[in-house]
Scaffold this active site. Structure first.
Site, mmCIF file in Angstrom:
data_model
loop_
_atom_site.group_PDB
_atom_site.id
_atom_site.type_symbol
_atom_site.label_atom_id
_atom_site.label_comp_id
_atom_site.label_asym_id
_atom_site.label_seq_id
_atom_site.Cartn_x
_atom_site.Cartn_y
_atom_site.Cartn_z
ATOM 1 C CE1 TYR A 50 7.084 -8.073 -12.975
ATOM 2 C CE2 TYR A 50 4.819 -7.473 -13.448
ATOM 3 C CZ TYR A 50 6.054 -7.156 -12.911
ATOM 4 O OH TYR A 50 6.254 -5.947 -12.311
ATOM 5 C CG HIS A 93 11.442 -6.548 -7.031
ATOM 6 N ND1 HIS A 93 10.308 -6.050 -7.624
ATOM 7 C CD2 HIS A 93 11.775 -5.643 -6.073
ATOM 8 C CE1 HIS A 93 9.959 -4.916 -7.058
ATOM 9 N NE2 HIS A 93 10.845 -4.639 -6.108
ATOM 10 C CE LYS A 100 10.284 -11.857 -11.305
ATOM 11 N NZ LYS A 100 10.573 -10.575 -10.687
ATOM 12 C CG ASP A 108 11.108 -1.500 -4.995
ATOM 13 O OD1 ASP A 108 11.229 -2.621 -4.461
ATOM 14 O OD2 ASP A 108 10.485 -1.326 -6.058
#
Length: 191
Positions: A131, A61, A71, A169
């Site tokens: 995250y 992603h 991130k 996905d």
């Protein structure tokens, strides 16, 4: 904390200093001051957490400009193989990846700057994954590369054919069919 450079500039592994005694352990999981000095100035604005079972693969992603994200990720329970793929057009490392095992035992963290696709595979019975993001989630800016794209050369340590994927996905393009919204001139840390 120890900052471990990888083969791709900007992508780093962070190993915290862990203090143990008869009671257990303690470590500083994040210090803005130390992160800004040792890695790069980044203003994290959102924390996320996911829980997944063995065989789940999430990714690869990213968010399209102007909502790009860096991130800082870690696994607080279980084990995952975490991966960052360079998707910056013109980059000498375009299409290459860095993979690191993150677990509750090793306490490693992985910094994924802007211009990279990110994903992970769950290697334990369950995994709780956290995250820190430097931009808010914008669903209209969602993007991805097929996590099962064999041309990326990622050894996920699980059979991608048996992986548990979200419907979203399964629809991401292969790298060869992907038109990246990033180029080599992206500021990996822009605010």
């Amino acid at each position: 904390m120890e900052v471990i450079k990888t083969d791709i500039e900007g992508v780093v592994i962070i190993k915290p200093r862990i203090f143990t005694d008869a009671r257990g352990y303690f470590f500083e999981s994040y210090s803005k001051r130390e992160f800004d000095e040792r890695v790069r100035r980044v203003d994290f604005v959102q924390d996320n957490e996911s829980c997944s079972s063995r065989g789940v693969m999430r990714g690869l992603h990213f968010q399209r400009p102007p909502f790009t994200q860096s991130k800082l990720v870690r696994c607080v329970r279980g084990r995952v193989l975490d991966v960052a793929v360079d998707i910056r057009k013109g980059s000498p490392t375009y299409g290459r990846h860095v993979a690191v095992e993150l677990s509750e035992e090793n306490h490693l963290q992985f910094f994924v700057p802007r211009g990279f696709a990110h994903g992970f595979a769950v290697l334990s019975e369950t995994a709780v994954f956290q995250y820190k993001c430097d931009n808010y989630y914008h669903p209209e800016a969602d993007g991805g590369i097929a996590i099962t794209d064999g041309s990326l050369g990622i050894d996920w340590r699980i059979d991608p054919e048996q992986a548990i994927l979200s419907e979203k996905d399964t629809r991401h393009p292969l790298l060869k069919d992907f038109d990246s919204p990033f180029d080599i001139n992206i500021d990996l840390y822009e605010e």
